[in-house]
Design an enzyme around this catalytic site. Structure first.
Site, PDB file in Angstrom:
ATOM      1  CE  LYS A 176      13.488   2.405  -7.536  1.00  0.00           C
ATOM      2  NZ  LYS A 176      12.367   2.781  -6.635  1.00  0.00           N
ATOM      3  CD  GLU A 251       2.876 -10.121  -0.013  1.00  0.00           C
ATOM      4  OE1 GLU A 251       1.708  -9.727   0.126  1.00  0.00           O
ATOM      5  OE2 GLU A 251       3.249 -11.253   0.316  1.00  0.00           O
ATOM      6  CB  CYS A 285      -1.664  -3.341   0.879  1.00  0.00           C
ATOM      7  SG  CYS A 285      -0.722  -4.134   2.181  1.00  0.00           S
ATOM      8  CD  GLU A 383      -4.923  -0.550  -3.012  1.00  0.00           C
ATOM      9  OE1 GLU A 383      -4.407  -0.424  -4.130  1.00  0.00           O
ATOM     10  OE2 GLU A 383      -4.363  -1.142  -2.077  1.00  0.00           O
TER      11      GLU A 383
HETATM   12  P1  NAP Z   1       3.903   1.321  -7.122  1.00  0.00           P
HETATM   13  O1  NAP Z   1       3.638   2.563  -7.868  1.00  0.00           O
HETATM   14  O2  NAP Z   1       3.608   0.032  -7.778  1.00  0.00           O
HETATM   15  O3  NAP Z   1       5.430   1.404  -6.691  1.00  0.00           O
HETATM   16  C1  NAP Z   1       6.030   0.382  -5.913  1.00  0.00           C
HETATM   17  C2  NAP Z   1       7.508   0.306  -6.226  1.00  0.00           C
HETATM   18  O4  NAP Z   1       7.665  -0.062  -7.593  1.00  0.00           O
HETATM   19  C3  NAP Z   1       8.257   1.619  -6.054  1.00  0.00           C
HETATM   20  O5  NAP Z   1       9.555   1.341  -5.575  1.00  0.00           O
HETATM   21  C4  NAP Z   1       8.319   2.153  -7.467  1.00  0.00           C
HETATM   22  O6  NAP Z   1       9.457   2.986  -7.658  1.00  0.00           O
HETATM   23  C5  NAP Z   1       8.493   0.869  -8.248  1.00  0.00           C
HETATM   24  N1  NAP Z   1       8.074   0.942  -9.652  1.00  0.00           N
HETATM   25  C6  NAP Z   1       7.240   1.815 -10.259  1.00  0.00           C
HETATM   26  N2  NAP Z   1       7.130   1.518 -11.574  1.00  0.00           N
HETATM   27  C7  NAP Z   1       7.916   0.439 -11.793  1.00  0.00           C
HETATM   28  C8  NAP Z   1       8.227  -0.354 -12.938  1.00  0.00           C
HETATM   29  N3  NAP Z   1       7.708  -0.086 -14.138  1.00  0.00           N
HETATM   30  N4  NAP Z   1       9.077  -1.406 -12.792  1.00  0.00           N
HETATM   31  C9  NAP Z   1       9.597  -1.702 -11.590  1.00  0.00           C
HETATM   32  N5  NAP Z   1       9.360  -0.983 -10.478  1.00  0.00           N
HETATM   33  C10 NAP Z   1       8.514   0.054 -10.570  1.00  0.00           C
HETATM   34  O7  NAP Z   1       3.113   1.290  -5.741  1.00  0.00           O
HETATM   35  P2  NAP Z   1       3.075   2.401  -4.609  1.00  0.00           P
HETATM   36  O8  NAP Z   1       2.179   3.502  -5.070  1.00  0.00           O
HETATM   37  O9  NAP Z   1       4.454   2.751  -4.164  1.00  0.00           O
HETATM   38  O10 NAP Z   1       2.408   1.601  -3.405  1.00  0.00           O
HETATM   39  C11 NAP Z   1       1.045   1.480  -3.243  1.00  0.00           C
HETATM   40  C12 NAP Z   1       0.556   0.122  -3.688  1.00  0.00           C
HETATM   41  O11 NAP Z   1       1.274  -0.893  -3.017  1.00  0.00           O
HETATM   42  C13 NAP Z   1      -0.892  -0.101  -3.337  1.00  0.00           C
HETATM   43  O12 NAP Z   1      -1.563  -0.719  -4.394  1.00  0.00           O
HETATM   44  C14 NAP Z   1      -0.818  -1.050  -2.146  1.00  0.00           C
HETATM   45  O13 NAP Z   1      -1.963  -1.834  -1.975  1.00  0.00           O
HETATM   46  C15 NAP Z   1       0.378  -1.852  -2.488  1.00  0.00           C
HETATM   47  N6  NAP Z   1       0.945  -2.476  -1.289  1.00  0.00           N
HETATM   48  C16 NAP Z   1       0.806  -3.820  -1.137  1.00  0.00           C
HETATM   49  C17 NAP Z   1       1.294  -4.432   0.003  1.00  0.00           C
HETATM   50  C18 NAP Z   1       1.147  -5.913   0.194  1.00  0.00           C
HETATM   51  O14 NAP Z   1       1.802  -6.447   1.075  1.00  0.00           O
HETATM   52  N7  NAP Z   1       0.330  -6.607  -0.576  1.00  0.00           N
HETATM   53  C19 NAP Z   1       1.938  -3.670   0.981  1.00  0.00           C
HETATM   54  C20 NAP Z   1       2.052  -2.303   0.795  1.00  0.00           C
HETATM   55  C21 NAP Z   1       1.555  -1.717  -0.356  1.00  0.00           C
HETATM   56  P3  NAP Z   1       9.333   4.586  -7.813  1.00  0.00           P
HETATM   57  O15 NAP Z   1       8.624   5.071  -6.591  1.00  0.00           O
HETATM   58  O16 NAP Z   1      10.744   5.012  -7.856  1.00  0.00           O
HETATM   59  O17 NAP Z   1       8.572   4.817  -9.064  1.00  0.00           O
END
Ligand code: NAP
Length: 480
Positions: A176, A251, A285, A383
């Site tokens: 997903k 992650e 990240c 962040e």
């Molecule tokens: P996000 O808002 O948490 O979304 C990540 C994924 O989760 C998307 O596929 C999103 O789908 C889904 N999602 C959203 N709400 C959800 C829920 N209630 N239940 C289950 N899934 C849900 O994060 P993002 O804005 O895409 O990414 C940025 C973040 O990722 C930053 O904090 C970054 O630091 C972190 N990140 C961490 C790493 C690591 O390796 N540690 C790597 C890359 C990024 P939808 O888009 O369809 O809502």
């Protein structure tokens, strides 16, 4: 079936399907154009994908690791053969400069290659017995059906870092991707089809994250959820996993400190800072989010950093000469603006940048250096996820450590020093899962990637990455 138009589909049990719900538009943040639509999948499609993956698990897990590696190696080659198409898709759906997108495709493929081989090394164990009539063994079993939820900032690599170990170890997978950047995932799915994975082994859902997550968290046939994204959503998944004690790998967010000591090679430190901070417009990240520089080299560092940042070219990522693309959306831009405005209002000095770019459409922010920040400013606490480098003066190694660790996050940290003793002692005190010492780009397929504290649970990549997808089964054999 090849993806030929800008209306993309999901894949469940080897079939390309739409959704009864509507479609979602995917928008290029460089110019606000719709570049494709994906199905708005929900609970029904998620249930179908779980059933398909569960059914396929029975035969996929019975193949030998060598057979599974054959499929993965084909996928690796197909990714490399299709590097340009994947990269172009990535750039138009989320804005990453095209050369970085090409780099991400290679990086993403390297996880498939690495884990194709690691699958052959999921060894069990024979443990010396304490009783003559017993033999003690540890067997390894794939955990089962895996759901992989990924963010928009690395649309290929965050998926393959999960697909590689899951598929190599004998698990089946439901992917997903983020709704902001699902097109790269559709192309990857198409390549999985070309690689010949049996139906149901790899499934792709797009659409409503909450509806899809509800199904995967509540259906006991899904034994593992592997998530990359924000700490906030990660915590929600921890709570939702409790009822079934579902296995989780997380992650999550980072807030990386970068420390420059007074014996550092300043040119190298500036180069490392720019490489770490400005990759993907600062939407990484592990990117350096706050810079601590020792007072003796502070002015020199700020001056050289400002000069280097002024040279970065901002624009549409499809332009080969661009260094910095757009932010992902207006919310992302507003957050960056809030961080810089807060720092300015509390006395920090903007050395370059500091404003959104409004004259060419899209969602752009100027590459920015802010000096004389302090820990009371939001930019040092959260962040930022944008092209902003806040620099704070520190007096000693101990003060740098104290400030670096003063955060709930623990993903990545960077240290620049030429002194081995100082570097070693400082790094030993840092509570971060990844440290770049005189290195602004520490990621690779063969190393463990992951965070301490609120940055996550588990590791991806390296030898450790596949352990997250297998269970140990201890077998005591009584001889008679
Ligand atoms: P996000 O808002 O948490 O979304 C990540 C994924 O989760 C998307 O596929 C999103 O789908 C889904 N999602 C959203 N709400 C959800 C829920 N209630 N239940 C289950 N899934 C849900 O994060 P993002 O804005 O895409 O990414 C940025 C973040 O990722 C930053 O904090 C970054 O630091 C972190 N990140 C961490 C790493 C690591 O390796 N540690 C790597 C890359 C990024 P939808 O888009 O369809 O809502």
């Amino acid at each position: 079936m090849a993806v030929k138009t800008d209306s993309y589909l999901m894949s469940i049990n080897g079939e390309w399907v739409g959704s009864e719900l509507d479609t979602l538009d995917v928008v290029n943040p460089a110019n606000d154009e719709v570049v494709g639509t994906v199905p708005h999948g929900g609970e029904k499609e998620a249930e179908q994908a779980v059933e398909a993956a569960y059914e396929a698990f029975q035969s996929w897990s019975n193949l030998t690791a060598h057979d599974r590696a054959g499929y993965l190696k084909k996928l690796n080659q197909l990714m490399l053969d299709n590097q340009e198409e994947l990269a172009q898709l990535m750039t138009i759906e989320m804005g990453k400069p095209i050369n970085e997108s090409r780099g991400e495709v290679k990086y993403a493929a390297s996880f498939i290659e690495w884990f194709a081989e690691e699958g052959k090394r999921v060894d069990g164990d024979v443990i010396p017995t304490h009783a003559a009539g017993k033999r003690l063994h540890v067997w390894k079993k794939p955990v089962g059906v895996v759901a992989a939820i990924t963010p928009w900032n690395f649309p290929a690599a965050m998926l393959t870092r999960k697909m590689g170990p899951a598929l190599a170890s004998g698990c089946t997978i439901i992917m997903k991707p983020s709704s902001e950047s699902p097109l790269t995932a559709v192309k990857l799915m198409e390549l999985c089809e070309q690689a010949g994975f049996p139906k149901g082994v790899v499934n792709l859902l797009t659409g409503s994250s909450s509806k899809i997550a509800k199904v995967v968290m509540e259906n006991s046939k899904v034994r593992k959820v592997t998530f990359t994204g924000s700490t906030e959503v990660g915590k929600t998944l921890i709570r939702q996993s409790a009822d079934q004690v579902k296995k989780l790998s997380l992650e999550l967010g980072g807030h990386a400190p970068l420390v420059v000591l007074d014996d550092a090679d300043i040119d190298l430190a500036v180069k490392g800072t720019v490489a770490s901070k400005f990759r993907n417009a600062g939407q990484t990240c592990i990117c350096a989010n706050r810079i601590y520089v020792q007072e003796g080299v502070y002015d020199e560092f700020v001056e050289k950093l400002t000069k280097a940042v002024k040279e970065l070219k901002v624009g549409n990522g499809t332009d080969e000469s661009v260094d910095i693309g757009p932010l992902i959306n207006q919310d992302g831009l507003d957050k960056v603006k809030r961080h810089v405005d807060d720092a300015s209002s509390k006395g920090a000095t903007v050395m370059t940048g500091g404003e959104p770019i409004t004259d060419n459409g899209g969602v752009f922010y100027q590459p920015t250096v802010v000096k004389d920040v302090n820990q009371s400013m939001i930019v040092m606490q959260e962040e930022t996820f944008g092209p902003v480098t806040p620099v704070e003066k520190v007096s000693s190694d101990d003060e740098a450590v104290q400030m670096a660790n003063d955060t709930p996050y623990g993903l990545a940290a960077y240290v620049f020093t030429e002194n081995v003793s100082r570097g070693t002692q400082l790094i030993e005190k840092l509570d971060f899962g990844i440290v770049g010492w005189n290195d602004g780009g520490p990621s690779a397929a063969q190393v463990p990637f992951g965070g301490m504290k609120e940055s996550g649970l588990g590791r991806e990549g390296g030898h450790e990455g596949i352990e997250e997808f297998v269970e140990s089964q201890y077998v005591s054999i009584g001889l008679h």
